[in-house]
Design a protein around this motif. Sequence first.
Motif, short mmCIF file in Angstrom:
data_model
loop_
_atom_site.label_atom_id
_atom_site.label_comp_id
_atom_site.label_asym_id
_atom_site.label_seq_id
_atom_site.Cartn_x
_atom_site.Cartn_y
_atom_site.Cartn_z
N LEU A 1 96.91 -52.85 13.31
CA LEU A 1 95.70 -52.15 13.75
C LEU A 1 95.00 -52.92 14.88
CD1 LEU A 1 94.15 -50.99 10.34
CD2 LEU A 1 95.29 -49.58 12.08
N PRO A 2 94.21 -52.21 15.68
CA PRO A 2 93.49 -52.88 16.78
C PRO A 2 92.43 -53.86 16.26
CG PRO A 2 92.85 -50.56 16.62
CD PRO A 2 93.96 -50.77 15.64
N GLU A 3 92.04 -54.77 17.13
CA GLU A 3 91.11 -55.84 16.78
C GLU A 3 89.79 -55.34 16.22
OE1 GLU A 3 88.90 -59.51 19.07
OE2 GLU A 3 90.83 -58.82 19.83
N ASN A 4 89.33 -54.17 16.67
CA ASN A 4 88.04 -53.67 16.18
C ASN A 4 88.08 -53.28 14.69
OD1 ASN A 4 89.57 -51.32 16.48
ND2 ASN A 4 87.88 -50.14 17.39
N GLU A 5 89.25 -53.33 14.07
CA GLU A 5 89.39 -53.06 12.63
C GLU A 5 89.43 -54.35 11.80
OE1 GLU A 5 89.37 -50.13 11.12
OE2 GLU A 5 89.47 -48.83 12.87
N ASN A 6 89.44 -55.51 12.45
CA ASN A 6 89.64 -56.78 11.75
C ASN A 6 88.65 -57.03 10.62
OD1 ASN A 6 91.79 -57.19 13.42
ND2 ASN A 6 90.95 -59.00 14.46
N LYS A 7 87.38 -56.79 10.86
CA LYS A 7 86.38 -57.05 9.81
C LYS A 7 86.63 -56.15 8.60
CE LYS A 7 81.49 -57.30 8.74
NZ LYS A 7 80.10 -57.13 9.19
N LYS A 8 86.95 -54.89 8.84
CA LYS A 8 87.22 -53.97 7.73
C LYS A 8 88.49 -54.38 6.98
CE LYS A 8 85.50 -50.32 10.58
NZ LYS A 8 85.96 -49.20 11.38
N ILE A 9 89.49 -54.83 7.73
CA ILE A 9 90.74 -55.28 7.10
C ILE A 9 90.47 -56.48 6.21
CG2 ILE A 9 93.01 -56.32 7.53
CD1 ILE A 9 93.02 -54.69 10.20
N LEU A 10 89.78 -57.48 6.74
CA LEU A 10 89.51 -58.69 5.96
C LEU A 10 88.62 -58.39 4.76
CD1 LEU A 10 89.13 -61.45 8.70
CD2 LEU A 10 91.14 -60.81 7.36
N THR A 11 87.65 -57.52 4.93
CA THR A 11 86.79 -57.13 3.81
C THR A 11 87.64 -56.48 2.72
OG1 THR A 11 84.87 -56.83 5.26
CG2 THR A 11 84.82 -55.69 3.12
N SER A 12 88.52 -55.58 3.13
CA SER A 12 89.39 -54.88 2.17
C SER A 12 90.30 -55.85 1.42
CB SER A 12 90.23 -53.83 2.89
OG SER A 12 89.41 -52.86 3.50
N LEU A 13 90.97 -56.72 2.17
CA LEU A 13 91.91 -57.64 1.54
C LEU A 13 91.21 -58.68 0.67
CD1 LEU A 13 94.55 -58.22 4.36
CD2 LEU A 13 94.56 -56.57 2.49
N LEU A 14 90.07 -59.15 1.14
CA LEU A 14 89.33 -60.13 0.34
C LEU A 14 88.88 -59.50 -0.98
CD1 LEU A 14 88.26 -62.99 0.16
CD2 LEU A 14 86.21 -62.22 1.37
N TRP A 15 88.45 -58.24 -0.92
CA TRP A 15 88.04 -57.54 -2.14
C TRP A 15 89.23 -57.36 -3.09
CZ3 TRP A 15 83.45 -56.62 -4.17
CH2 TRP A 15 83.40 -55.78 -5.29
N ILE A 16 90.37 -56.96 -2.53
CA ILE A 16 91.57 -56.78 -3.36
C ILE A 16 91.95 -58.10 -4.02
CG2 ILE A 16 94.06 -56.30 -3.31
CD1 ILE A 16 93.43 -54.22 -1.10
N PHE A 17 91.90 -59.19 -3.27
CA PHE A 17 92.23 -60.49 -3.85
C PHE A 17 91.23 -60.86 -4.94
CE2 PHE A 17 91.80 -65.18 -3.90
CZ PHE A 17 92.96 -65.42 -4.62
N LYS A 18 89.96 -60.64 -4.69
CA LYS A 18 88.92 -60.96 -5.68
C LYS A 18 89.20 -60.23 -6.99
CE LYS A 18 83.90 -60.38 -6.28
NZ LYS A 18 83.77 -61.45 -7.22
N VAL A 19 89.50 -58.95 -6.91
CA VAL A 19 89.74 -58.14 -8.11
C VAL A 19 91.04 -58.55 -8.81
CG1 VAL A 19 90.18 -55.80 -8.97
CG2 VAL A 19 88.35 -56.20 -7.29
N THR A 20 92.11 -58.69 -8.04
CA THR A 20 93.41 -59.02 -8.66
C THR A 20 93.44 -60.44 -9.21
OG1 THR A 20 94.39 -59.56 -6.50
CG2 THR A 20 94.75 -57.33 -7.35
#
Length: 136
Positions: free
Chosen positions: A96-115
């Motif tokens: 994905l383009p760079e302007n999606e980076n914050k959303k990507i990291l937020t999503s992945l960090l949340w998934i890691f937190k839950v799992t």
Amino acid sequence: MYIMSQQEEIINKIAQDKIAFDLGIQLLLEDPEYNFKSIFTTLTNYIFNAIPEKTNYNTETYQNAISTIPLKPTYTPIVLLKIFPTRVAFYKLAELPENENKKILTSLLWIFKVTDTERRNTECKNGCGHFWHELE
């Protein structure tokens, strides 16, 4: 012994509720040594290790994590995570383009937190030897 980077320590402290989620994201994004690809790779590895089902990485906990990401469910990273198999979705996220980076990291960090929380409450409940679960 492996010594965690500052970013790895922040990620694990967020997962263990030792740093508030929003503050943790801010700390990662504002770090002078911020590197999206490095954080993305770390989170990807952490998530794949935290999910017990290694065949397709699609567990109830993982699906619950995706459905509870604290972003609009119509954001591209969340849509990709919902409609594609895990490994394919992560590959697409990396493209994905760079302007999606914050959303990507937020999503992945949340998934890691839950799992990782699920793993700490089940597999690691009686002690596990994972040094990152011993953070102060």
